[in-house]
Structure formats: structure tokens, C-alpha cells
Motif scaffolding. Sequence first.
Motif, mmCIF file in Angstrom:
data_model
loop_
_atom_site.group_PDB
_atom_site.id
_atom_site.type_symbol
_atom_site.label_atom_id
_atom_site.label_comp_id
_atom_site.label_asym_id
_atom_site.label_seq_id
_atom_site.Cartn_x
_atom_site.Cartn_y
_atom_site.Cartn_z
ATOM 1 N N ARG A 11 0.854 -1.181 0.000
ATOM 2 C CA ARG A 11 0.000 0.000 0.000
ATOM 3 C C ARG A 11 0.893 1.236 0.000
ATOM 4 O O ARG A 11 1.788 1.357 0.836
ATOM 5 C CB ARG A 11 -0.920 0.008 1.237
ATOM 6 N N TYR A 63 -8.591 1.151 7.260
ATOM 7 C CA TYR A 63 -8.900 -0.264 7.053
ATOM 8 C C TYR A 63 -7.685 -1.143 7.330
ATOM 9 O O TYR A 63 -7.823 -2.328 7.561
ATOM 10 C CB TYR A 63 -9.496 -0.530 5.668
ATOM 11 N N SER A 162 -7.624 -13.521 5.387
ATOM 12 C CA SER A 162 -8.714 -12.573 5.676
ATOM 13 C C SER A 162 -8.230 -11.121 5.535
ATOM 14 O O SER A 162 -8.953 -10.256 5.045
ATOM 15 C CB SER A 162 -9.266 -12.809 7.073
ATOM 16 N N GLN A 165 -7.965 -10.222 1.923
ATOM 17 C CA GLN A 165 -9.307 -9.884 1.403
ATOM 18 C C GLN A 165 -9.676 -8.450 1.762
ATOM 19 O O GLN A 165 -10.206 -7.698 0.939
ATOM 20 C CB GLN A 165 -10.370 -10.857 1.947
ATOM 21 N N THR A 166 -9.375 -8.062 3.016
ATOM 22 C CA THR A 166 -9.645 -6.679 3.459
ATOM 23 C C THR A 166 -8.889 -5.681 2.585
ATOM 24 O O THR A 166 -9.453 -4.683 2.132
ATOM 25 C CB THR A 166 -9.214 -6.505 4.931
ATOM 26 N N LEU A 168 -7.725 -6.101 -0.434
ATOM 27 C CA LEU A 168 -8.192 -6.110 -1.819
ATOM 28 C C LEU A 168 -9.567 -5.470 -1.972
ATOM 29 O O LEU A 168 -9.929 -5.034 -3.060
ATOM 30 C CB LEU A 168 -8.216 -7.555 -2.354
ATOM 31 N N ALA A 169 -10.322 -5.402 -0.888
ATOM 32 C CA ALA A 169 -11.667 -4.830 -0.947
ATOM 33 C C ALA A 169 -11.638 -3.295 -0.978
ATOM 34 O O ALA A 169 -12.675 -2.662 -1.145
ATOM 35 C CB ALA A 169 -12.491 -5.321 0.235
ATOM 36 N N HIS A 170 -10.439 -2.702 -0.790
ATOM 37 C CA HIS A 170 -10.366 -1.230 -0.782
ATOM 38 C C HIS A 170 -9.646 -0.684 -2.006
ATOM 39 O O HIS A 170 -8.909 -1.379 -2.648
ATOM 40 C CB HIS A 170 -9.663 -0.749 0.493
#
Length: 170
Positions: A11, A63, A162, A165-166, A168-170
Amino acid sequence: RVRQRGISIFRPIVYGNTATVLTQEERNALSTPDHTHKWTVAVRSAASAPDSDIVGGADDLSYFIKRVTFKLHETYANPTRNVDKPPFEVSETGWGEFDIQIRITFVPESGEKAISFFHHLKLHPWTATTEPEIPPLEEALKIGPVHSWQYDEIVFNDPFQSFLQTLLAH
Ligand code: SLL
């Protein structure tokens, strides 16, 4: 809790400071008249389109970041400043440059250890005419705000499924 072995995901962030010379009226209003500058140190996302008047995106980093701790010089009251929600920044006034320790604590689901690094608080503009001396305040006032920002990437290796996934969801 399963780790995704072999996966690295990053990130992008920016961190640093903006500083402005205080006007005489602003200085008069302070309980600390020896302070010459106001400044903001921040950690921001580098992922979203840059806002017109701030460095870095207005993107919410919460997040994956739980807390950013800014450790100021010991001349400040309560030098350890914890910021638990965005914007992850501290604004202060002062007279001197110093190294600020920035510690990023990640959300517990990440299973990641906190990371620490330093940013040198920059108050004074670089001027070809006065270098290596600090330019006089009147000159700095004319030059305008000083910006000192670094781009960096936070890399997560073998992230928990998990948490991946968090991210990648943003
Ligand atoms: C220097 N090594 O001498 C540095 C120290 C300290 C900065 C800078 C204000 C503190 C306060 C402040 O600007 N401290 O009065 O609350 O340049």
C-alpha cells in the motif's frame, strides 16, 4: 488463520510535513511567543488522486492502520501523540526543526508488527542566497509554506487470507 504464502501486497503512503511562518498577530495570540512556525506532520495515502491543497490522498487508511504515533521533541508537552483515526496527523507550533519518530500500528486482524521510522520536521526553506544559514523570517514568509514529503510503500508478505481480502476490498 491461514497465511497466503508467497504473496506480497503493498500500500503506497506519503509522510512528512508542511510548515508556515506565523504572522505577528498569530504569534501574539499564542502563550508561547517564541514560536515562529505552525506545522502539520501526517501519514497519508498515496493511492487516491491528490487533493488540490493537501499532499497525498484524502483516502482513508484506517482499514489497515489502527494507530499512528508521532513522537515529538521532548520540549513539547505530552510529546507522544497517538492518533487513532484519520486524518493521521498532528498540528503544532514551534521554533525548531527536529526528528519526529512515526510509528504505524496495524489493525489486529493483520497480525503485522508495528513499523517505525523518522521524519525530519522541516521548517526552513532552502534558499540559494542564504544557504547554509537559516533564512530570515521575512524572507521565509515571502517564499511561502515549506513542504517535505516522502513516498513509501508498506509491504505485507505472506498476509493472512482474511487480511488480504480486506486489503483487496479497498
Ligand atoms: C534545535 N534540536 O535546537 C532542536 C530542538 C526543539 C523544537 C528543536 C517548541 C517546544 C515548545 C519547539 O519548537 N521545539 O516550546 O513547546 O533546533
